[in-house]
Enzyme design. Structure first.
Site, PDB file in Angstrom:
ATOM      1  CD  GLN A 195      -2.706   1.093   2.577  1.00  0.00           C
ATOM      2  OE1 GLN A 195      -3.446   0.135   2.742  1.00  0.00           O
ATOM      3  NE2 GLN A 195      -2.640   2.086   3.436  1.00  0.00           N
ATOM      4  N   GLY A 196       0.742   2.061  -1.050  1.00  0.00           N
ATOM      5  CA  GLY A 196       1.542   3.285  -1.151  1.00  0.00           C
ATOM      6  C   GLY A 196       0.690   4.515  -0.892  1.00  0.00           C
TER       7      GLY A 196
ATOM      8  CB  SER B 220       2.089   6.946   4.719  1.00  0.00           C
ATOM      9  OG  SER B 220       0.977   6.554   5.455  1.00  0.00           O
TER      10      SER B 220
ATOM     11  CB  SER C 197       3.336  -3.258   5.469  1.00  0.00           C
ATOM     12  OG  SER C 197       3.631  -4.463   6.116  1.00  0.00           O
TER      13      SER C 197
ATOM     14  CD  GLU D 296      -4.777  -0.490   7.694  1.00  0.00           C
ATOM     15  OE1 GLU D 296      -4.929   0.465   6.921  1.00  0.00           O
ATOM     16  OE2 GLU D 296      -3.688  -0.855   8.131  1.00  0.00           O
TER      17      GLU D 296
ATOM     18  CD  GLU E  84      -3.358   9.780  19.297  1.00  0.00           C
ATOM     19  OE1 GLU E  84      -3.007   9.161  18.271  1.00  0.00           O
ATOM     20  OE2 GLU E  84      -3.089   9.389  20.445  1.00  0.00           O
TER      21      GLU E  84
END
Lengths: 394, 462
Positions: free
Chosen positions: A124-125, A127, A159, A242, A374
């Site tokens: 997964q690209g 961030s 990851s 997710e 958060e």
């Protein structure tokens, strides 16, 4: 589905686990080189696939269709028999599949879903160094040139990217549009020219997160998911997966970890006494089991609910990740210095491998990524409770 | 009802919840209205005037009672009274009482010691004289029929039935308001004996038949000091049960018996008494009585037996009690969350609505997560109790320990986020906080229930 059906299914899974879970995989996977880890993961995936256990949550037409109560049993038994986890295929079977099923074209599904079953690995690209919790601030660009997008930028925390074939990619296609409106969702072949991958060493000492460097990478326009500049909405499907579907398995894995903790507390610990004989420890264990029981029920409800609430997946992700941290933290605290002597955990294990101190450190892999706790609390406050939004900072 | 599809059941629960919420929003909620609409008889079979539903439906109403912080004896009567009667062997006397309890003609209370999670402090000696003390029995002083769990001379759990007052002089529902919005001044002042707030009908004339217990203050009686332990010594003794002979009471019982099941025992009117004394607590929405039996003879036909394994039956009664309180705490938590979200969405400070501040928003999110987890655990426990699941004890312990601890945190956070206004008497938040805090201790504090959960680990669980 009757209780007898479920009992029969449980017996079937137990028989399968006894016949198929390799007895010595933990030892063999501890300290194993990357190639051995990848080989073992792909082999285990195919074994699960043959049994119909690899993608039970997919629609029946794509090889899944297992009812939720059976999925819960499957994951509980895999955990109880200490089966290896599908670490490497995780993004493929959850994030990629959920995205394609929700927003992909028929051609895209037909191209990629069967290939996942045949062993294609996804990363997964999303961030970037300057776009973490504020994901919409991403700066990787995709410039349309003829029938390709030319991609430039840098991704991080991908990851498994070092072993992956494909990447779910968010890139900015309209630099002039407001943050969330200029983003597109692409499927990128990681073997394309211009792709560079560098593993990042993590707090645990492992390196499964990667940086991805993108230098004039050509991605076919046919690999656009959803409309151009509508990628933010598509990305919510990925993130929803997710926070949602994965949790059924992870909650059962955490249940397996809890059983391991009770078992350890039933044997002599520091000072020669059994930790379980200490009423304070027994009390904490009972509290953790109660929370775990609540988590399981939340997960089953979420997965079985055709119309979940707007923040239900966030509630489950938040509760899972913090309970994982409490359980691994308590194991680390209770089992003495011996809990600190496992310097490596077995590859192919989960976030409750039994290497307590390492598992505790690794629990931040769940409280930070995928929307930090958060961010989840803000989502819950605004979407589930309707509280006023934070005034815009700019 | 029992065979209803899950979707139908969910719809029925939603409807029941909506009706209950509407009815309980009246201030004060009327006990007569509650019995009229049949909520006390939800679980009673149709032949006895009930709705033939299950504890899962009673649980829905119990949650609404907690949400409204209702000061009605619903938990005592529908949660425990009906539950205990349903566990007993059917018979004309039991059936009559179950019918009367369902319709509201009898206010049946179980003398289950509210500080315990198992067993009973009462026993019947070889002459069937009842001994024992329960320091806190929920709504004992409102009861007109007391079901006393006791060990018989062979140490087998049974129910000794004691008429606390004839049904016709049953006290009406207390007239204090219930919802936080209610005028707090109408609530009973906890510094006054609760008995003095009762309507005249409770103040039965001296010697009226059917009243039991001594007239003398309990604290002056030998051997019953522990029953008022902890009460300020200068307080007026809160004796609510009035004088009258036990003999008369047994006649009352016998009169209602239609072909009793066993031999009628000799009744010795001088053998003793069962005394109920009010125990005022800080939570003004709840009433307690101490129950002291000092050797009163119980006629054999007033000793009722459980229809299945008596030890298991008593265990199930305790589990019901725990889950009933958990339901109350869940409803209470959800009410406090709703109130806090509404307040944070309107109250402005620093030029912004306070709910837009992350410190407030995230606290509300945590309250919701706690309430959601509690809801799952309570639903599972209510279902386990409803179907008589052998593992209901564990589910009950989890629901009780989690939901009741969470409610204190949620109500406490509600008071905090309401700011100074939350601390005022007028806001009513204190009502929920006090009730949550009492619920946490009721029928076993969280640690007691967690000890039950942890005891399984020695046998290889989970």
């Amino acid at each position: 589905m009757t209780a007898a059906d479920l009992d029969a299914f449980r017996a079937h899974v137990r028989d399968w686990c006894r016949a198929n879970v390799p007895a010595d995989w933990r030892r063999a996977q501890t300290g194993a080189p990357d190639e051995e880890f990848v080989r073992f993961q792909k082999e285990w995936f195919q074994r699960l696939r043959e049994a119909g256990f690899a993608v039970p949550h997919w629609p029946a037409s794509w090889g899944g269709g297992m009812p939720v109560p059976e999925q819960a049993i499957l994951y509980r038994e895999l955990a109880a028999h200490d089966a290896p986890r599908l670490v490497l295929a995780f993004v493929a079977v959850h994030h990629a599949a959920a995205t394609l099923l929700a927003a992909g074209t028929g051609e895209q599904r037909a191209r990629y879903l069967p290939a996942i079953l045949d062993g294609e690995i996804w990363a997964q690209g999303f961030s970037e160094p300057d776009a973490g919790s504020d994901l919409a601030a991403l700066r990787t660009t995709a410039r349309r040139e003829g029938d390709v997008y030319v991609v430039n930028g840098q991704k991080c925390w991908a990851s498994g990217a070092a072993h992956a074939d494909w990447c779910l990619l968010l890139a900015r296609t309209d630099p002039a549009a407001p943050k969330r409106h200029g983003i597109s969702y692409l499927l990128m072949d990681l073997r394309s020219p211009g792709v560079g991958i560098r593993p990042t060493r993590q707090a645990t000492g492992e390196s499964h997160f990667c940086e991805i460097f993108l230098d004039d990478v050509a991605v076919p326009a046919a690999n656009l998911v959803g409309a151009e500049n509508a990628g933010w909405r598509v990305a919510q499907e990925t993130l929803g997966a997710e926070r949602g579907m994965t949790m059924l398995e992870l909650a059962e894995r955490l249940g397996g970890g809890f059983r391991r903790l009770v078992d350890r507390c039933s044997r002599p610990g520091p000072g020669g006494t059994r930790p379980l004989d200490d009423p304070l420890i027994a009390d904490r264990l009972a509290e953790l089991e109660t929370e775990l029981t609540g988590l399981r029920a939340l997960c089953t409800a979420l997965v079985g609910d055709a119309h979940p609430g707007p923040a239900d997946a966030s509630i489950v992700k938040l509760y899972y990740s913090e309970l994982l941290q409490r359980i691994t933290g308590f194991g680390t605290e209770t089992l003495g210095l011996a809990a600190h002597t496992d310097l490596r955990k077995p590859a192919s294990s989960g976030w409750e491998s039994g290497a307590w101190a390492l598992d505790f450190v690794a629990s931040w892999e769940w409280t930070i990524p995928g929307g930090a706790s958060e961010i989840q609390r803000t989502i819950i406050g605004e979407r589930a409770l309707g509280l006023p939004r934070e005034p815009a900072a700019f | 009802m029992a065979a209803a599809a899950p979707a139908d059941l969910a719809e029925f629960h939603a409807e029941l919840r909506a009706v209950a919420r509407a009815l309980l929003s009246a201030s004060p909620p009327s006990w007569d209205r509650i019995t009229e609409v049949g909520w006390t008889g939800l679980e009673v079979e149709e032949a006895l005037g009930g709705a033939d539903a299950t504890f899962a439906e009673t649980a829905v109403v119990l949650q609404e009672m907690g949400r409204a912080a209702a000061s009605v004896p619903y938990l005592a009567v529908a949660g425990l009274g009906v539950g205990a009667l349903a566990l007993l062997e059917p018979g004309p006397d039991r059936d009559d009482l179950l019918r009367a309890t369902a319709t509201g003609d009898a206010l049946t209370v179980v003398a289950l010691d509210a500080e315990t999670t198992d067993g009973t402090p009462f026993r019947l000696d070889a002459e069937f004289r009842l001994h024992g003390t329960a320091a806190f029995v929920l709504d004992a002083s409102r009861a007109d029929r007391l079901l006393v769990p006791a060990l018989d001379p062979t140490a087998t759990p049974v129910i000794a039935t004691v008429a606390a007052a004839p049904a016709r002089s049953r006290p009406p529902a207390p007239d204090q308001g219930e919802s936080p919005a209610a005028d707090a001044d109408t609530r009973p002042d906890s510094s006054r004996p609760l008995a003095s707030t009762r309507s005249g009908s409770r103040e039965a004339p001296d010697g009226a038949s059917g009243w039991i217990g001594p007239r003398v203050p309990m604290s002056a009686r030998n051997g019953s000091r522990e029953a008022v332990e902890g009460a300020p010594e200068t307080d007026t003794p809160r004796v609510s049960a009035r004088g009258g002979s036990w003999e008369a009471d047994c006649r009352c019982l016998s009169a209602s018996a239609q072909g009793g099941s066993s031999v009628v025992a000799e009744v010795d009117s001088r053998a003793g008494s069962v005394a109920i004394a009010d125990r005022a607590v800080l939570d003004a929405t709840r009433t307690f009585g101490s129950v002291v039996a000092d050797g009163v003879a119980v006629p054999a036909d007033a000793v009722w037996r459980f229809r299945s394994d008596p030890g298991v039956a008593l265990r199930r009664l305790h589990d019901r009690a725990a889950v009933a309180v958990a339901c109350d705490s869940l409803g209470l938590s959800e009410a406090m969350l709703d109130a806090t979200v509404a307040y944070a969405g309107t109250r402005e400070q620093f030029g912004r609505r306070i709910g837009s501040f992350q410190a407030v928003k995230h606290a509300c999110a945590d309250m919701l997560v706690q309430a959601r987890v509690a809801r799952e655990l309570v639903a599972a426990a209510a279902q386990a109790v409803a179907v008589g699941d052998p593992d209901a004890g564990t589910a009950a312990a989890m629901a009780k320990s989690f939901a009741c601890a969470a409610a204190v945190e949620v109500a406490g956070k509600a008071m905090q986020l309401h700011g100074g206004m939350g601390y005022t008497w007028e806001s009513g938040v204190h009502l929920h906080l006090k009730r949550a805090s009492l619920n946490r201790s009721l029928f076993g504090a969280p640690a007691r229930h967690r000890a039950r959960i942890a005891a399984r680990y020695r046998d290889g669980a989970p």
